[in-house]
Design a protein around this motif. Structure first.
Motif, PDB file in Angstrom:
ATOM      1  N   ARG A  10       0.603  -1.106   0.329  1.00  0.00           N
ATOM      2  CA  ARG A  10      -0.242  -0.004  -0.329  1.00  0.00           C
ATOM      3  C   ARG A  10       0.952   1.548  -0.003  1.00  0.00           C
ATOM      4  O   ARG A  10       1.011   2.589  -0.794  1.00  0.00           O
ATOM      5  N   VAL A  14       0.828   4.182  -2.411  1.00  0.00           N
ATOM      6  CA  VAL A  14       0.557   5.417  -2.146  1.00  0.00           C
ATOM      7  C   VAL A  14       1.869   6.111  -2.812  1.00  0.00           C
ATOM      8  O   VAL A  14       1.781   7.792  -3.391  1.00  0.00           O
ATOM      9  N   SER A  18       1.456   9.494  -6.400  1.00  0.00           N
ATOM     10  CA  SER A  18       1.910  10.388  -5.750  1.00  0.00           C
ATOM     11  C   SER A  18       2.757  10.840  -6.507  1.00  0.00           C
ATOM     12  O   SER A  18       3.609  12.252  -7.149  1.00  0.00           O
ATOM     13  N   LEU A 129       4.638  12.000   2.888  1.00  0.00           N
ATOM     14  CA  LEU A 129       5.113  10.379   2.468  1.00  0.00           C
ATOM     15  C   LEU A 129       6.227   9.772   2.897  1.00  0.00           C
ATOM     16  O   LEU A 129       5.978   9.016   2.930  1.00  0.00           O
TER      17      LEU A 129
END
Length: 307
Positions: A10, A14, A18, A129
C-alpha cells in the motif's frame, strides 16, 4: 516469509500515484514559467516513477515463499530494487546539476509565484510521504519501502531548495537585488549534491547486502550467548549471519560430545534453531552444523554457562 505485507504494498502504491501527480505538476509549471530547478526536480520525479515501479515489483516478489530454485527465499529482490533506486537517484543528481549549471551561465528568467507554490506543495507532500513510508519500511523490515522513503526525502531536499531559490529570486526582484535571480540554479546545484550523497548511502547499503556482509557484531554476540545456554553445547566454533532482504539467515557451527547419538545431536540442533528464532523474529532460517567434542578439549563457552 509467506506474509503478504499489505502495508508495504500500500505504501508503494501511494508513492507511485503521488510521484505521477507531482511529476506532471512540476514539469508543467516549470516549463510554463521557465523554472530550471522545478523542471529538473520534475525530471527527478519521473525517475522516481521507475524506481517506485521497481520497488512495487520487488516487494511482490520478495513475499514469495522459498522454492526449489530459490531455497533461501526471494528477500534479495527488495535489495535489487533498492540498488536500482540508488542508480536512478545518482542519474537524477547529475541531471539536476547539469541543468542548473547551464541555467547559472545563462540569462536568468523572471521568477513567478506559481512555481514557488508548486515547489512548496511538493515539499509538504513529499515530507508526509517520507514519514509515512519510513515508518512502514522500518516496521516491515522492507528494504524497497525504505529506499522509496529515502527517495521521498531526496525530493524534500529538492523542493526545499526550489522554494528557497525561487523565493530568493522573487524577493530580490522586489528590492532590486538582481543577483538573486541566480538563486534558482544555485539551489539546483545544491540539490544535486544532496541527492548524490543520498544515492551513495542507499547504494552502499544495497551492495553490502548483495555481497552478504555480516550483521553487526553485537547482534552476533547475542546469538552466541543464546547458543551457549543450550544443554549439550561444549564449544561454539563459528556463528555467522547475513541479511537476505527483510529477513536474516544464521549459520552455526558448534561442538557437542562425540559420544552423542544422531538423535541427540539432532535435538540439540533443533534447540539452537528454535532459541534463536524465538528471540529474533527477523531470523527465518538457522543452519546448524555439529562438530565432535571430546573430553579434555577446551570449551569456548563461558564458565557460568557450561552444560
Amino acid at each position: 516469509m509467506t506474509d503478504s505485507r499489505p502495508a508495504s504494498l500500500r505504501a508503494i502504491w501511494v508513492s507511485l500515484v503521488s510521484n505521477v501527480a507531482l511529476t506532471v505538476l512540476k514539469i508543467t509549471v516549470g516549463l510554463l514559467f521557465a523554472s530550471p530547478v522545478l523542471v529538473a526536480d520534475g525530471v527527478h520525479n519521473a525517475g522516481d516513477i521507475i524506481a517506485t515501479v521497481a520497488a512495487l515489483t520487488s516487494s511482490m516478489v520478495s513475499k514469495k515463499p522459498a522454492d526449489e530454485d530459490h531455497p533461501y527465499g526471494h528477500g534479495k529482490a527488495e535489495v535489487i530494487a533498492s540498488a536500482m533506486v540508488a542508480v536512478i537517484l545518482a542519474l537524477a543528481a547529475f541531471w539536476i546539476g547539469y541543468q542548473s549549471v547551464l541555467a547559472l551561465f545563462g540569462t536568468p528568467e523572471t521568477e513567478n509565484w506559481i512555481p514557488l507554490v508548486a515547489a512548496a506543495v511538493s515539499m509538504v507532500w513529499k515530507q508526509l510521504l517520507y514519514l509515512y513510508t519510513i515508518r512502514i519500511g522500518r516496521a516491515e523490515k522492507s528494504k524497497s519501502v525504505m529506499a522509496t522513503a529515502y527517495d521521498h526525502l531526496a525530493d524534500v531536499y529538492a523542493s526545499l531548495a526550489a522554494v528557497l531559490g525561487i523565493g530568493l529570486a522573487l524577493f530580490g526582484s522586489r528590492i532590486g537585488w538582481h543577483w538573486t535571480a541566480y538563486g534558482d540554479p544555485i539551489a539546483g546545484i545544491i540539490v544535486s549534491l544532496l541527492v548524490l550523497r543520498l544515492a551513495y548511502e542507499i547504494g552502499k547499503d544495497a551492495v553490502d547486502i548483495l555481497m552478504e556482509r555480516t550483521i553487526p557484531a553485537e547482534q552476533l554476540a547475542k546469538y552466541e550467548a543464546l547458543i551457549a545456554k543450550q544443554n549439550g553445547i561444549k564449544r561454539i566454533d563459528r556463528v555467522r549471519a547475513r541479511e537476505h532482504g527483510h529477513y536474516i539467515i544464521v549459520d552455526v557451527r558448534v561442538g557437542v560430545p562425540s559420544h552423542y547419538t544422531i538423535q541427540q545431536g539432532h535435538d540439540i540442533g533443533r534447540q539452537v534453531k528454535q532459541c534463536i528464532m524465538e528471540n529474533d523474529p527477523d531470523v527465518v532460517e538457522v543452519l546448524v552444523h555439529l562438530n565432535p567434542w571430546n573430553e579434555g578439549e577446551a570449551s569456548s563457552k563461558p564458565e557460568n554457562q557450561e552444560a
